[in-house]
Design a protein around this motif. Sequence first.
Motif, mmCIF file in Angstrom:
data_model
loop_
_atom_site.group_PDB
_atom_site.id
_atom_site.type_symbol
_atom_site.label_atom_id
_atom_site.label_comp_id
_atom_site.label_asym_id
_atom_site.label_seq_id
_atom_site.Cartn_x
_atom_site.Cartn_y
_atom_site.Cartn_z
ATOM 1 N N THR A 9 0.694 -1.308 -0.082
ATOM 2 C CA THR A 9 -0.120 0.020 -0.236
ATOM 3 C C THR A 9 0.224 1.317 0.113
ATOM 4 N N ALA A 10 0.040 2.390 -0.786
ATOM 5 C CA ALA A 10 1.086 3.261 -0.894
ATOM 6 C C ALA A 10 0.125 4.525 -1.366
ATOM 7 N N PRO A 11 0.575 5.960 -0.518
ATOM 8 C CA PRO A 11 0.031 7.433 -1.820
ATOM 9 C C PRO A 11 0.360 7.322 -2.948
ATOM 10 N N SER A 12 -0.118 7.349 -3.656
ATOM 11 C CA SER A 12 -0.023 8.393 -5.162
ATOM 12 C C SER A 12 0.917 9.661 -5.033
ATOM 13 N N GLY A 117 1.668 -6.701 5.488
ATOM 14 C CA GLY A 117 1.403 -5.525 5.582
ATOM 15 C C GLY A 117 2.953 -5.247 5.281
ATOM 16 N N ILE A 118 2.440 -4.303 3.781
ATOM 17 C CA ILE A 118 4.070 -3.639 3.499
ATOM 18 C C ILE A 118 3.721 -2.019 3.194
ATOM 19 N N PHE A 119 3.666 -0.933 3.391
ATOM 20 C CA PHE A 119 3.629 0.227 3.120
ATOM 21 C C PHE A 119 4.693 0.678 2.751
ATOM 22 N N ILE A 120 4.602 1.435 1.838
ATOM 23 C CA ILE A 120 5.997 2.034 0.735
ATOM 24 C C ILE A 120 5.439 3.853 0.975
ATOM 25 N N LEU A 121 6.534 4.878 1.538
ATOM 26 C CA LEU A 121 6.369 6.217 1.929
ATOM 27 C C LEU A 121 7.624 6.964 1.190
ATOM 28 N N PRO A 122 7.060 8.078 1.522
ATOM 29 C CA PRO A 122 7.643 8.569 -0.266
ATOM 30 C C PRO A 122 8.920 9.554 0.862
ATOM 31 N N PRO A 123 9.739 10.242 0.171
ATOM 32 C CA PRO A 123 11.239 10.173 1.853
ATOM 33 C C PRO A 123 10.351 12.063 1.885
ATOM 34 N N SER A 124 9.471 12.710 1.287
ATOM 35 C CA SER A 124 9.308 14.226 1.978
ATOM 36 C C SER A 124 7.696 14.334 1.803
ATOM 37 N N MET A 125 6.919 15.673 2.500
ATOM 38 C CA MET A 125 6.125 16.238 1.606
ATOM 39 C C MET A 125 6.572 17.046 -0.104
ATOM 40 N N GLU A 126 7.468 17.612 0.142
ATOM 41 C CA GLU A 126 8.290 18.577 -0.826
ATOM 42 C C GLU A 126 8.044 16.999 -2.426
ATOM 43 N N LEU A 128 7.611 14.273 -2.464
ATOM 44 C CA LEU A 128 5.510 14.072 -2.727
ATOM 45 C C LEU A 128 4.863 15.466 -3.675
ATOM 46 N N HIS A 129 4.867 16.226 -3.028
ATOM 47 C CA HIS A 129 4.469 17.093 -4.037
ATOM 48 C C HIS A 129 5.243 17.536 -5.533
ATOM 49 N N ALA A 130 6.050 17.175 -5.823
ATOM 50 C CA ALA A 130 6.880 17.302 -7.540
ATOM 51 C C ALA A 130 6.265 15.610 -8.030
ATOM 52 N N ARG A 131 6.580 14.795 -7.452
ATOM 53 C CA ARG A 131 5.957 13.608 -8.314
ATOM 54 C C ARG A 131 4.697 14.069 -8.437
ATOM 55 N N LEU A 132 4.217 14.120 -7.807
ATOM 56 C CA LEU A 132 2.620 14.153 -8.211
ATOM 57 C C LEU A 132 2.062 15.780 -9.168
ATOM 58 N N VAL A 143 -3.303 19.557 -7.814
ATOM 59 C CA VAL A 143 -2.894 18.130 -6.808
ATOM 60 C C VAL A 143 -2.924 18.356 -5.304
ATOM 61 N N ALA A 144 -3.633 19.758 -5.025
ATOM 62 C CA ALA A 144 -3.869 19.810 -3.655
ATOM 63 C C ALA A 144 -4.581 18.932 -3.074
ATOM 64 N N ARG A 145 -5.652 18.475 -4.425
ATOM 65 C CA ARG A 145 -6.437 17.223 -4.023
ATOM 66 C C ARG A 145 -5.836 15.757 -3.426
ATOM 67 N N ARG A 146 -5.004 15.654 -4.407
ATOM 68 C CA ARG A 146 -4.577 14.548 -4.816
ATOM 69 C C ARG A 146 -3.032 14.786 -2.996
ATOM 70 N N ILE A 147 -2.867 15.713 -2.862
ATOM 71 C CA ILE A 147 -2.268 15.715 -1.906
ATOM 72 C C ILE A 147 -2.797 15.202 -0.589
ATOM 73 N N ALA A 148 -3.971 15.660 -0.787
ATOM 74 C CA ALA A 148 -4.490 15.167 0.509
ATOM 75 C C ALA A 148 -5.067 14.409 0.510
ATOM 76 N N ALA A 149 -5.335 13.652 0.002
ATOM 77 C CA ALA A 149 -5.680 12.113 0.119
ATOM 78 C C ALA A 149 -4.745 11.380 0.412
ATOM 79 N N ALA A 150 -3.196 11.785 -0.145
ATOM 80 C CA ALA A 150 -1.769 11.199 0.170
ATOM 81 C C ALA A 150 -2.176 11.896 1.757
ATOM 82 N N GLN A 151 -2.452 12.211 2.859
ATOM 83 C CA GLN A 151 -1.754 12.714 4.062
ATOM 84 C C GLN A 151 -3.229 11.049 4.541
ATOM 85 N N ASP A 152 -3.611 11.447 4.057
ATOM 86 C CA ASP A 152 -4.997 10.642 4.388
ATOM 87 C C ASP A 152 -4.097 9.190 4.483
ATOM 88 N N GLU A 153 -4.051 8.983 3.824
ATOM 89 C CA GLU A 153 -3.516 7.722 3.173
ATOM 90 C C GLU A 153 -2.403 6.900 4.129
#
Length: 202
Positions: A9-12, A117-126, A128-132, A143-153
Amino acid sequence: MSGQLFIVTAPSGAGKTTLVRMLVERDQAIRVSVSSTTRAPRVGEVDGREYNFVGVEDFLACVKKGEFVEWAEVHGNYYGSSKRWIAAELEAGRDVLLEIDWQGAQQVRKHFKETIGIFILPPSMETLHARLSGRGTDSAETVARRIAAAQDEMRHVDEFDYVIINDDLQQALADLVSVVCAARLAYKSQRQRHPALFASLL
């Protein structure tokens, strides 16, 4: 059951799909569960490879009969994983990987207790934002909506056994391979996979 069931599992934007693809290319013993979906195939997708494409009526009939170990409606389309297929693969001693979200993971654990269960995290919010936002085709609002969804995940990361931080892709892949290897080498797994050997030695 002598096979292992892995959930990734991982956020987008965390790189889950890339890591899973690289893992199965390297490890032919892992079977990735092919979900059923009601959405239309995209260009290049093949029925039975990326997804099992089904009609809404057929999908809902499967839900009613309890044939999915997990299912959800996403953006107006249904997605689900076959309980019977997973159980058959595990019974045959084959390892299965599910690439699903945290809600699906919760559903799966109700049926298969020994899921890893294995969870994949990005190294930072910055990062993640750059990737999205890197494709440059989405609006700032999207992009803001996807960031919010990722934080919830990511708030559900504590429900998983292992956490891999995808800062360097090759290192993250090595970490994922290590988790799979460690799970296979656990005492219970080894005893289930090699009962005759244990009987003869012990």
